[in-house]
Design a protein around this motif. Structure first.
Motif, short mmCIF file in Angstrom:
data_model
loop_
_atom_site.label_atom_id
_atom_site.label_comp_id
_atom_site.label_asym_id
_atom_site.label_seq_id
_atom_site.Cartn_x
_atom_site.Cartn_y
_atom_site.Cartn_z
N LEU A 166 8.94 -11.63 -0.47
CA LEU A 166 8.46 -10.26 -0.68
C LEU A 166 7.12 -10.12 -1.54
CD1 LEU A 166 12.17 -9.42 -1.77
CD2 LEU A 166 10.85 -8.27 0.04
N LEU A 167 6.81 -11.10 -2.31
CA LEU A 167 5.28 -10.92 -2.94
C LEU A 167 4.25 -10.94 -1.85
CD1 LEU A 167 5.93 -12.71 -6.22
CD2 LEU A 167 5.39 -10.38 -6.21
N VAL B 165 0.23 -8.66 1.16
CA VAL B 165 -0.47 -8.68 2.68
C VAL B 165 -0.63 -7.17 2.82
CG1 VAL B 165 -0.25 -8.83 5.13
CG2 VAL B 165 0.23 -10.77 3.50
N GLN B 166 0.30 -6.35 2.28
CA GLN B 166 0.26 -4.73 2.72
C GLN B 166 -1.00 -4.38 1.80
OE1 GLN B 166 2.98 -2.35 0.39
NE2 GLN B 166 3.76 -1.41 2.46
N GLY B 167 -1.13 -4.69 0.73
CA GLY B 167 -2.40 -4.33 0.09
C GLY B 167 -3.81 -4.72 0.74
N ALA B 168 -3.70 -5.91 1.14
CA ALA B 168 -4.93 -6.08 2.00
C ALA B 168 -5.14 -5.48 3.23
CB ALA B 168 -4.82 -7.86 2.51
N LEU B 169 -4.06 -4.93 3.84
CA LEU B 169 -4.36 -4.26 4.99
C LEU B 169 -5.06 -2.70 4.73
CD1 LEU B 169 -0.92 -4.95 6.67
CD2 LEU B 169 -3.14 -5.57 7.67
N SER B 170 -4.95 -2.39 3.24
CA SER B 170 -5.88 -1.23 2.97
C SER B 170 -7.32 -1.44 2.99
CB SER B 170 -5.33 -0.70 1.59
OG SER B 170 -3.90 -0.49 1.69
N ALA C 14 5.51 -7.89 8.23
CA ALA C 14 6.78 -7.50 8.55
C ALA C 14 7.84 -8.51 8.84
CB ALA C 14 6.53 -6.82 10.22
N HIS C 15 7.44 -9.76 9.13
CA HIS C 15 8.23 -10.82 9.13
C HIS C 15 8.83 -11.33 7.88
CE1 HIS C 15 9.95 -14.29 10.85
NE2 HIS C 15 9.48 -15.19 10.28
N ALA C 16 7.88 -11.39 6.81
CA ALA C 16 8.21 -11.75 5.58
C ALA C 16 9.21 -10.79 5.05
CB ALA C 16 6.99 -12.09 4.71
N MET C 17 9.03 -9.75 5.22
CA MET C 17 9.76 -8.68 4.61
C MET C 17 11.27 -8.48 5.12
SD MET C 17 10.47 -5.85 2.71
CE MET C 17 8.86 -5.05 2.14
N ASP C 18 11.16 -8.65 6.48
CA ASP C 18 12.40 -8.63 7.21
C ASP C 18 13.13 -9.88 6.91
OD1 ASP C 18 14.06 -7.82 9.73
OD2 ASP C 18 13.72 -9.77 10.28
#
Length: 493
Positions: free
Chosen positions: A13-14, A19-24, A41-45
């Motif tokens: 989750l971390l 990665v979500q932050g990097a996508l910004s 998406a894979h890590a979250m799922d």
């Protein structure tokens, strides 16, 4: 030794959150962006499907942390309703563990890794959960949870660092706003507003005056070299002014002539300007779709409030602050247009693009209102299946009728009229909207009639759009008591 599943899930989750932050980052190449999106998406799922959705695996402090990371990630993605649901799971586990009992019960709280207990602060963790729960509840117009904590008592808050005190006092303020009851006596309402206003003053006095300035995130003014400090400050400033709006929101479209009403209206408008100014500065620095997504919703609410206040001022010839609105309109108009432009520039963000298009319709109505045009309002439950999400459009070439479609509520129509035109009773709606609106046509002073929600459920994304709208218009209409007229956000906004 095998790691516990919840510890593995926390790492996943971390990773997803980072990665979500990097996508910004605007500098990421398209191919890299696609790859990182798949990793995120894979890590979250994997973590949510196998661990955080399993109550047996999350019954620990680490489990609560996992659920909260999931909620923050959903919030950044713009899935506010999912984030609210996720926080509710964190609340349930926290209550079961006894986190709300505070540091006195620290030794008996269940942990998976002994090292977790070394840094565990139940008060702080519980306050962060409450903080996010109240932020989402206020934004979406949904009820807050029953989670309470000794960390929000006056005695504990008084001992905290000033910035932490601001966060906790904002939680207290949010609780009192959410606890407001429709139809309570006028004296109780006014007393509540005064008490909360006193808390706002206490918050503003915790930091020096220059802390409240809008800073350059690129550090061109010689401020703190770490931009994250500026981000944190900006988020707390935004949440402060948003709470101010929510407290005074029910007075925005009221015309009682009462001093309390006029003061609240002016206060809400001032807070809206403060939010938009900070939003523009922040988004100029960081435009990414996943970075502090909640600020887009706060800017949307602020813009709606300021725009509606200007439209309303043109329909109230006796309003005490009408002259102030007239003089401030050029700068306010520029501020609103700039905010819409910033929202619209985020072409890769469906929610921001949608919000900007809706506001543009309202800005067109405001421009007509400033040129002497009045608007009558009406509401209808009929939407012919069109209102699957928040939408709006002009219904004729002359832009005489603006319809705002509200998911699961119906349609609100603003019909243009000249101030010197024939009496309202003799006015006729256009054929295109007559069947939907004529039966419920009301005078402007009854403004913004609302409808009860239907039993339709719909998709989660629709829920989010619906709930943001419900939180805004519900506040505009919500309980001012038995009078002649119907009033902490987390760093991870």
């Amino acid at each position: 030794m095998r790691s516990h599943p919840v510890l593995i899930a926390r790492k996943l989750l971390l990773l997803s959150n980072l990665v979500q932050g990097a996508l910004s980052d605007d500098g990421i190449h398209r191919s890299q962006r696609e790859h990182l999106s798949k990793v995120m998406a894979h890590a979250m799922d994997t973590a949510t499907r196998l661990v955080t959705s399993n109550d047996e695996l999350t019954a620990s402090v680490e489990g609560v942390e996992c659920i909260m990371i999931e909620a923050i990630t959903q919030n950044y993605a713009g899935n506010l309703h999912r984030a609210w649901l996720t926080v509710r799971r964190a609340v349930a586990v926290a209550q079961m563990l006894g986190l709300h009992r505070g540091n006195a019960k620290r030794a008996s709280i269940k942990v998976v890794d002994p090292k977790t207990r070394e840094s565990l602060d139940p008060d702080q963790l519980c306050c962060r959960i409450v903080e996010m729960d109240r932020y989402l509840s206020l934004t979406l117009g949904l009820p807050q949870s029953s989670l309470q904590t000794v960390g929000l008592s006056a005695e504990v808050i008084a001992k905290c660092h000033p910035l932490d005190r601001i966060a906790r006092l904002q939680c207290v303020i949010g609780d009192r706003i959410l606890a407001r009851k429709v139809g309570e006596p006028r004296d109780d309402t006014e007393k509540r507003v005064r008490e909360i206003d006193d808390l706002f003053k206490e918050v503003t006095e915790l930091m020096p005056s220059d802390w409240w300035l809008i800073r350059d995130f690129d550090n061109k003014d010689g401020g703190d070299p770490d931009p994250m400090h500026e981000v944190v400050r900006n988020m707390y400033q935004l949440s402060h002014f948003y709470l101010v709006i929510r407290l005074h929101l029910p007075y925005v479209l009221r015309s009682s002539g009462d001093d309390r009403c006029e003061e609240s209206k002016a206060t809400a408008v001032h807070a809206a300007r403060e939010i938009m100014s900070r939003y523009i500065a922040f988004r100029k620095w960081k435009r990414g779709p996943y970075y502090c997504r909640g600020v887009d919703c706060l800017a949307f609410v602020a813009l709606m409030v300021l725009c509606l206040a200007h439209i309303d001022s043109q329909n109230q010839s006796m309003i005490r602050h009408k002259a102030l609105f007239d003089h401030s309109r050029p700068s306010d108009r520029a501020l609103m247009e700039r905010t819409v432009k910033v929202l619209g520039e985020r072409s890769d963000d469906a929610l921001a693009t949608k919000l900007s298009s809706i506001i543009q319709y309202l800005l067109d109505a405001e421009a007509a209102s400033a040129n002497g045009t009045g608007y009558n309002t009406s509401a209808s439950e009929t939407d012919d299946g069109m209102a699957t999400e928040f939408d709006g459009q002009f219904m004729d070439a002359e832009k005489a009728v603006l319809q705002l479609h509200l998911p699961y509520f119906g349609t609100i129509s603003l019909q243009r009229r000249l101030a010197s035109d024939i009496p309202l009773a003799e006015e006729m709606l256009s054929t295109q909207v007559a069947d939907q609106t004529q039966s419920s046509l009301t005078e402007w002073d009854n403004r913004w009639s609302f409808l009860d929600s239907s039993n339709d459920a719909g998709a989660l994304d629709d829920w989010t759009l619906q709930s943001i709208n419900e939180g805004l218009f519900g506040g505009l209409l919500g309980g001012l008591g038995d009078v002649d007229f119907d009033p902490g956000l987390p760093v991870d906004i």
